[in-house]
Design a protein around this motif. Sequence first.
Motif, PDB file in Angstrom:
ATOM      1  N   VAL A 112       0.837  -1.200   0.000  1.00  0.00           N
ATOM      2  CA  VAL A 112       0.000   0.000   0.000  1.00  0.00           C
ATOM      3  C   VAL A 112       0.873   1.252   0.000  1.00  0.00           C
ATOM      4  O   VAL A 112       0.612   2.224  -0.724  1.00  0.00           O
ATOM      5  CB  VAL A 112      -0.950  -0.022   1.207  1.00  0.00           C
ATOM      6  CG1 VAL A 112      -1.539   1.338   1.461  1.00  0.00           C
ATOM      7  CG2 VAL A 112      -2.056  -1.031   0.985  1.00  0.00           C
ATOM      8  N   GLU A 113       1.975   1.204   0.789  1.00  0.00           N
ATOM      9  CA  GLU A 113       2.866   2.384   0.816  1.00  0.00           C
ATOM     10  C   GLU A 113       3.525   2.625  -0.533  1.00  0.00           C
ATOM     11  O   GLU A 113       3.644   3.758  -1.002  1.00  0.00           O
ATOM     12  CB  GLU A 113       3.957   2.159   1.858  1.00  0.00           C
ATOM     13  CG  GLU A 113       3.623   2.737   3.200  1.00  0.00           C
ATOM     14  CD  GLU A 113       4.849   2.701   4.096  1.00  0.00           C
ATOM     15  OE1 GLU A 113       4.718   2.197   5.207  1.00  0.00           O
ATOM     16  OE2 GLU A 113       5.915   3.158   3.655  1.00  0.00           O
ATOM     17  N   ARG A 114       3.961   1.519  -1.155  1.00  0.00           N
ATOM     18  CA  ARG A 114       4.594   1.671  -2.478  1.00  0.00           C
ATOM     19  C   ARG A 114       3.599   2.222  -3.481  1.00  0.00           C
ATOM     20  O   ARG A 114       3.929   3.049  -4.333  1.00  0.00           O
ATOM     21  CB  ARG A 114       5.093   0.315  -2.955  1.00  0.00           C
ATOM     22  CG  ARG A 114       6.512   0.026  -2.542  1.00  0.00           C
ATOM     23  CD  ARG A 114       6.921  -1.404  -2.787  1.00  0.00           C
ATOM     24  NE  ARG A 114       6.586  -1.851  -4.118  1.00  0.00           N
ATOM     25  CZ  ARG A 114       6.231  -3.098  -4.403  1.00  0.00           C
ATOM     26  NH1 ARG A 114       6.160  -3.997  -3.457  1.00  0.00           N
ATOM     27  NH2 ARG A 114       5.954  -3.440  -5.639  1.00  0.00           N
ATOM     28  N   GLY A 115       2.331   1.756  -3.361  1.00  0.00           N
ATOM     29  CA  GLY A 115       1.304   2.288  -4.252  1.00  0.00           C
ATOM     30  C   GLY A 115       1.089   3.764  -4.038  1.00  0.00           C
ATOM     31  O   GLY A 115       0.935   4.535  -4.984  1.00  0.00           O
ATOM     32  N   ARG A 116       1.085   4.193  -2.788  1.00  0.00           N
ATOM     33  CA  ARG A 116       0.909   5.627  -2.498  1.00  0.00           C
ATOM     34  C   ARG A 116       2.035   6.445  -3.093  1.00  0.00           C
ATOM     35  O   ARG A 116       1.824   7.543  -3.591  1.00  0.00           O
ATOM     36  CB  ARG A 116       0.880   5.866  -0.980  1.00  0.00           C
ATOM     37  CG  ARG A 116      -0.370   5.437  -0.323  1.00  0.00           C
ATOM     38  CD  ARG A 116      -1.238   6.640   0.054  1.00  0.00           C
ATOM     39  NE  ARG A 116      -2.556   6.170   0.450  1.00  0.00           N
ATOM     40  CZ  ARG A 116      -3.625   6.280  -0.314  1.00  0.00           C
ATOM     41  NH1 ARG A 116      -3.557   6.860  -1.467  1.00  0.00           N
ATOM     42  NH2 ARG A 116      -4.779   5.815   0.100  1.00  0.00           N
ATOM     43  N   ALA A 117       3.267   5.889  -3.045  1.00  0.00           N
ATOM     44  CA  ALA A 117       4.396   6.631  -3.617  1.00  0.00           C
ATOM     45  C   ALA A 117       4.238   6.773  -5.118  1.00  0.00           C
ATOM     46  O   ALA A 117       4.622   7.799  -5.701  1.00  0.00           O
ATOM     47  CB  ALA A 117       5.704   5.912  -3.295  1.00  0.00           C
ATOM     48  N   LYS A 118       3.632   5.773  -5.765  1.00  0.00           N
ATOM     49  CA  LYS A 118       3.440   5.866  -7.212  1.00  0.00           C
ATOM     50  C   LYS A 118       2.370   6.863  -7.575  1.00  0.00           C
ATOM     51  O   LYS A 118       2.252   7.258  -8.728  1.00  0.00           O
ATOM     52  CB  LYS A 118       3.028   4.495  -7.770  1.00  0.00           C
ATOM     53  CG  LYS A 118       4.191   3.595  -7.998  1.00  0.00           C
ATOM     54  CD  LYS A 118       3.766   2.400  -8.816  1.00  0.00           C
ATOM     55  CE  LYS A 118       4.873   1.396  -8.775  1.00  0.00           C
ATOM     56  NZ  LYS A 118       5.541   1.200 -10.025  1.00  0.00           N
ATOM     57  N   LEU A 119       1.548   7.255  -6.607  1.00  0.00           N
ATOM     58  CA  LEU A 119       0.474   8.198  -6.904  1.00  0.00           C
ATOM     59  C   LEU A 119       0.851   9.626  -6.559  1.00  0.00           C
ATOM     60  O   LEU A 119      -0.022  10.470  -6.415  1.00  0.00           O
ATOM     61  CB  LEU A 119      -0.788   7.823  -6.122  1.00  0.00           C
ATOM     62  CG  LEU A 119      -1.518   6.560  -6.562  1.00  0.00           C
ATOM     63  CD1 LEU A 119      -2.761   6.399  -5.726  1.00  0.00           C
ATOM     64  CD2 LEU A 119      -1.903   6.651  -8.009  1.00  0.00           C
ATOM     65  N   GLN A 120       2.152   9.916  -6.428  1.00  0.00           N
ATOM     66  CA  GLN A 120       2.551  11.287  -6.117  1.00  0.00           C
ATOM     67  C   GLN A 120       2.167  12.208  -7.262  1.00  0.00           C
ATOM     68  O   GLN A 120       2.486  11.936  -8.421  1.00  0.00           O
ATOM     69  CB  GLN A 120       4.055  11.331  -5.891  1.00  0.00           C
ATOM     70  CG  GLN A 120       4.521  12.647  -5.373  1.00  0.00           C
ATOM     71  CD  GLN A 120       5.975  12.892  -5.670  1.00  0.00           C
ATOM     72  OE1 GLN A 120       6.454  12.546  -6.729  1.00  0.00           O
ATOM     73  NE2 GLN A 120       6.655  13.510  -4.744  1.00  0.00           N
ATOM     74  N   MET A 121       1.498  13.322  -6.942  1.00  0.00           N
ATOM     75  CA  MET A 121       0.997  14.174  -8.010  1.00  0.00           C
ATOM     76  C   MET A 121       2.081  15.121  -8.502  1.00  0.00           C
ATOM     77  O   MET A 121       2.797  15.710  -7.695  1.00  0.00           O
ATOM     78  CB  MET A 121      -0.179  14.993  -7.491  1.00  0.00           C
ATOM     79  CG  MET A 121      -1.375  14.142  -7.164  1.00  0.00           C
ATOM     80  SD  MET A 121      -2.777  15.128  -6.738  1.00  0.00           S
ATOM     81  CE  MET A 121      -2.556  15.246  -5.007  1.00  0.00           C
ATOM     82  N   PRO A 122       2.202  15.295  -9.813  1.00  0.00           N
ATOM     83  CA  PRO A 122       3.185  16.279 -10.314  1.00  0.00           C
ATOM     84  C   PRO A 122       2.769  17.674  -9.899  1.00  0.00           C
ATOM     85  O   PRO A 122       1.597  18.005  -9.897  1.00  0.00           O
ATOM     86  CB  PRO A 122       3.117  16.117 -11.829  1.00  0.00           C
ATOM     87  CG  PRO A 122       1.997  15.218 -12.108  1.00  0.00           C
ATOM     88  CD  PRO A 122       1.561  14.553 -10.879  1.00  0.00           C
ATOM     89  N   PRO A 123       3.722  18.530  -9.497  1.00  0.00           N
ATOM     90  CA  PRO A 123       3.373  19.836  -8.945  1.00  0.00           C
ATOM     91  C   PRO A 123       2.690  20.723  -9.980  1.00  0.00           C
ATOM     92  O   PRO A 123       2.919  20.599 -11.176  1.00  0.00           O
ATOM     93  CB  PRO A 123       4.712  20.450  -8.538  1.00  0.00           C
ATOM     94  CG  PRO A 123       5.683  19.379  -8.638  1.00  0.00           C
ATOM     95  CD  PRO A 123       5.143  18.316  -9.508  1.00  0.00           C
ATOM     96  N   ILE A 124       1.845  21.626  -9.480  1.00  0.00           N
ATOM     97  CA  ILE A 124       1.192  22.609 -10.335  1.00  0.00           C
ATOM     98  C   ILE A 124       1.775  23.957  -9.982  1.00  0.00           C
ATOM     99  O   ILE A 124       1.787  24.365  -8.819  1.00  0.00           O
ATOM    100  CB  ILE A 124      -0.323  22.608 -10.099  1.00  0.00           C
ATOM    101  CG1 ILE A 124      -0.908  21.282 -10.560  1.00  0.00           C
ATOM    102  CG2 ILE A 124      -0.982  23.755 -10.827  1.00  0.00           C
ATOM    103  CD1 ILE A 124      -2.382  21.208 -10.461  1.00  0.00           C
TER     104      ILE A 124
END
Lengths: 352, 240
Positions: A112-124
């Motif tokens: 779950v943690e690794r999945g959360r890291a993959k969902l990091q949003m690119p900055p706006i």
Amino acid sequence: MHFKIEKFTFCFITFGGPKTDKGNRMFRSVIRPSTCVRCLLNRIQYSSTSKSKSEVDPGAVFIRKDVQDLLTNITGFDLSRIFRTRTNKNLDRIVYKYLTDKQLKEEKEKTVERGRAKLQMPPILTEAKENVEILEKDEMLGGFSTSKHLFIDISLGVPIRDRLIVARDVDGTLRTATLDEKRRMRQIYFPISGRELVMPKMFEEEQLEKILERRDYQLILDRACIQFEPDESEYIRVTHRTFEHIDKTNSYDVLRSTRHFGPMAFYYVWFKKVDRLMSDMLSRNLINDAVSLLQLYAIIHPDSKVGTYEFHDTNPHRLIEAFIDDEARIPDLLSETFRQYIRKNQQAVSNG
Amino acid sequence: MLSSRFLSLRFHSLISVHRACLSISSTHHAAKPAAPETPAEPAAPTAQSAQLAHNKTKTSLRGTPYKVTDIETSLRYMESDAYKTVYGKDPVWKNYVRNRTNQRLPHYTRDFCAEEGLYIRGNPCPICRDEYLLLDYRNVKLLKQFVNDHTGEIEPVLKTSICQAQLRNLRVALRKAYDFGLMPYEVPFRTYDYRDYYPELREEKDRTPSLLMTILQNIQDQKLTNLDDLTLTDEQLHAT
């Protein structure tokens, strides 16, 4: 403590030894710029904050804790989508393990943690504006070379975007670099793998249309993240065009459970184009996501009517009805989908 | 194994089949086993004359012209019935068999199959033997056959047996296809450090000046003209 300068820090090309006349002259003019070094330092490190009253900075709103939480809630967390099969150059053998219940639980949490890291949003960020500052004018150095020289600071431990990049023109002026020069120097000295020096042809308008027709949104957005910085005009153009196309074709589900869903929702709310997204959520029975969208709307546009809604105790149905009456741009579509949702709900309640 | 060898030997006739399907006239192809070319033999066919007659009908692709078509024809060919009858669903290199002089095949293939527009060998590689196959960045269906599904890399030449010239063309075409976005590939994941982009997230102690700026500051403070006189304290040096 004495130390040798030639080893690190400088990227001088013509700096032979301290005794050569021309090298000494050039270096002396760097030592004695018209602006003092401390002011230059301050300006370079904090130059990204530019707040004028007419423009609100989307980055400042994006980085708020409540906005980030709302966006992660909307994005969803489908593990099968996050860890889809990808091509892998280093294929390993399949590993089988025997685990106790407790170890299995730990492995699941790690996943779950690794999945959360993959969902990091690119900055706006707002689009970066070019501000070339002339540090010094020295006509005596004019004609020292047939081309301009670019210098970058390669000391250790400084973030790439904060590095000092200056240019010495042919006529002798010392100035900070333009945006294009900065991009090229950063890629040469601190390269990011996967990034090209020349913009790939797929980001030109005609080619982009062809790929958008194929609905290959993830390829475009992932590659744009790698190729451009979030404040480049090209990145903003590509991402906005992609989001517009997704809006027209109603294919929001392609990006659910990816890192790009958050910025996409932020774009729609910022430019008040929420209706189709909300109707898509309603048709998929995601009423909580629709309410989160409304909360986002209230944070980003506090002057509008949605800013006055109470989100804590009210029924979500009431909120959506109020939104349809007040601020919706396509109220017919929204009301239609909302009616169908209520019908489905009532059927479900009556059945079981 | 034997049947695949047989298939490859029968390939000459297959070329004329798809040529007829696409209705493009050919003036030169030598392999026409149906049409008799020799004049009538004398009345009593001896073993020797039979052998000579057979020798005359034996043909080789060697010396025959090889002219690759343009990209539009190639794209049409990939969707046509002719392609399906010749290759079916297999990749283009599947039924090709290399000739070997030893028991093992070398790990490299020959340099090129055609020189100055003529074949120089009798058994050209899977792409050179078919004049309608063009390795181009637009021809994604053909390019995908040479890329492994699981790894995303180009298949080794031991498997596909294409000549080195065509391998170079394949690499260039693949690079171009990635550049134009026509060929999908796995983009590496980029992790952002939000502190670089949002300076409000940084703390005070992250804002150390770089070594270059400390040097320049010291030079300005101490008003030096010679770099040899520059001294920095230990803490300034180890600030980064």
